[in-house]
Structure formats: C-alpha cells, structure tokens
Design an enzyme around this catalytic site. Sequence first.
Site, PDB file in Angstrom:
ATOM      1  N   ILE A 115       1.128 -12.638   6.665  1.00 16.94           N
ATOM      2  CA  ILE A 115       0.955 -11.414   6.333  1.00 16.94           C
ATOM      3  C   ILE A 115      -0.072 -10.551   6.053  1.00 16.94           C
ATOM      4  O   ILE A 115      -1.150 -11.765   4.727  1.00 16.94           O
ATOM      5  CB  ILE A 115       1.933 -11.232   4.473  1.00 16.94           C
ATOM      6  CG1 ILE A 115       1.407 -12.719   4.187  1.00 16.94           C
ATOM      7  CG2 ILE A 115       2.962 -11.924   5.053  1.00 16.94           C
ATOM      8  CD1 ILE A 115       1.795 -12.966   2.910  1.00 16.94           C
ATOM      9  N   GLY A 116      -0.319  -9.490   6.069  1.00 17.02           N
ATOM     10  CA  GLY A 116      -1.718  -8.460   5.576  1.00 17.02           C
ATOM     11  C   GLY A 116      -3.006  -9.378   6.680  1.00 17.02           C
ATOM     12  O   GLY A 116      -3.891  -8.558   6.007  1.00 17.02           O
ATOM     13  N   ASP A 145      -3.449  -4.662   8.533  1.00 11.34           N
ATOM     14  CA  ASP A 145      -4.521  -4.225   7.511  1.00 11.34           C
ATOM     15  C   ASP A 145      -5.733  -5.415   6.643  1.00 11.34           C
ATOM     16  O   ASP A 145      -6.472  -5.112   5.577  1.00 11.34           O
ATOM     17  CB  ASP A 145      -3.266  -5.265   6.244  1.00 11.34           C
ATOM     18  CG  ASP A 145      -1.807  -3.926   6.556  1.00 11.34           C
ATOM     19  OD1 ASP A 145      -2.180  -2.731   7.003  1.00 11.34           O
ATOM     20  OD2 ASP A 145      -0.969  -4.483   6.144  1.00 11.34           O
ATOM     21  N   LYS A 158       0.602  -1.200   0.104  1.00  9.54           N
ATOM     22  CA  LYS A 158       0.022  -0.286  -0.240  1.00  9.54           C
ATOM     23  C   LYS A 158       0.994   0.886  -0.455  1.00  9.54           C
ATOM     24  O   LYS A 158       2.323   0.850   0.045  1.00  9.54           O
ATOM     25  CB  LYS A 158      -0.998   0.000   1.178  1.00  9.54           C
ATOM     26  CG  LYS A 158      -0.602   0.001   2.400  1.00  9.54           C
ATOM     27  CD  LYS A 158      -1.282  -0.354   3.789  1.00  9.54           C
ATOM     28  CE  LYS A 158      -0.447  -0.425   4.857  1.00  9.54           C
ATOM     29  NZ  LYS A 158      -1.168  -0.624   6.045  1.00  9.54           N
TER      30      LYS A 158
END
Length: 175
Positions: A129-130, A134, A93
């Site tokens: 991850i993410g 997020d 991002k």
Amino acid sequence: MSSDPQEAVCSDTAQSAEDSWSVDHVSADLFSCPDDEALAHCISADCDMGAGIAVTFRKKYSGVEELKGQEKMPGQCAVLRRSRRFVYYLVTKRKFNDKPTYQTLQRSLEDMKSHCKLNGVTRISMPRIGCGLDRLKWEKVSEILEQVFKNTGISVTVYSLPAAKTTAMKRRLHK
C-alpha cells in the site's frame, strides 16, 4: 526485514488471540487470496480509482457511488461488504493526483483496524500500500503496518506480483 517475498517479516507466537498477529509477504496476485479474507488498498477521497490496482478494485467490486456516499476524508477508511469479505478503501489523499503522507496512511490504517475489531476481521490481504503510484517508501510503510497491527490478533498478508508478471504489465503500460 527479509528480502524473500515468501518469508514472514514478523510474527508473534504468543498464546492469546490478542497477542497473536503477523505481517507476511507473498509473491502472488492479490486477488488469489482466500475469498473470506478482507482486502485493502489506498484511494483518494474523490474515489477516482483510474490507475494502478485501484482500477481492478473498481471493476471487481464496483460501489463507487456507495464509497462516495460515505464521504470519507484523508486518514479515514471507506468500507464495502462484498459476499464473505470486507473491502477496505484507505483514503490517504484528497484528489487522485495528490500524494499521500505517512500520517494519513497511518490514520487510515488505524480506522481500518477499528472496523476490523468491531466486525471480527482477523485476516487482511493487501498490496504494498502507498508504494506504487503514490511513491511512499516500503521500509517506512512496513514499520507503520507493524505499529498499527502489533498485538491486535489481526494478520496481514502483503502481496507483490511475481517479477515476470510485473514486467509484462509495465510493457503493456508503455505501448
């Protein structure tokens, strides 16, 4: 997909190195992984790293100015070399307060995979991850991991903190 964090999600036992790969899950602290394994996590292009696991990466590996100097955009991967390992910063991002997309995550993983292949990296450890701050869905992220790393010869270990440690961390955040 298995709900047991110690059990492998997928694994191909073919003989050739290129066909050999796996995505495994363990319940442990990410930073307890072997010190010769690459590490990966997600950041924003502004390299803010002021929340979540990114804070620990910033403190352990520093190099914020070095990362900023690489001028990576969403969908790319910044890299630091620290001792015996590469540390991968998946840029998903633009700004720290933006949210990533599955597309930028996949593109940054593809960029990381290219670096791994060029540099002989065969083992990467990462958090989910993410999926923390997020808020991406793990089911979709794990599918992307499989698509990107299948038949590459690169094994990925995904670390999740044990439940007791996660609860203690949440309590500290609310104080």
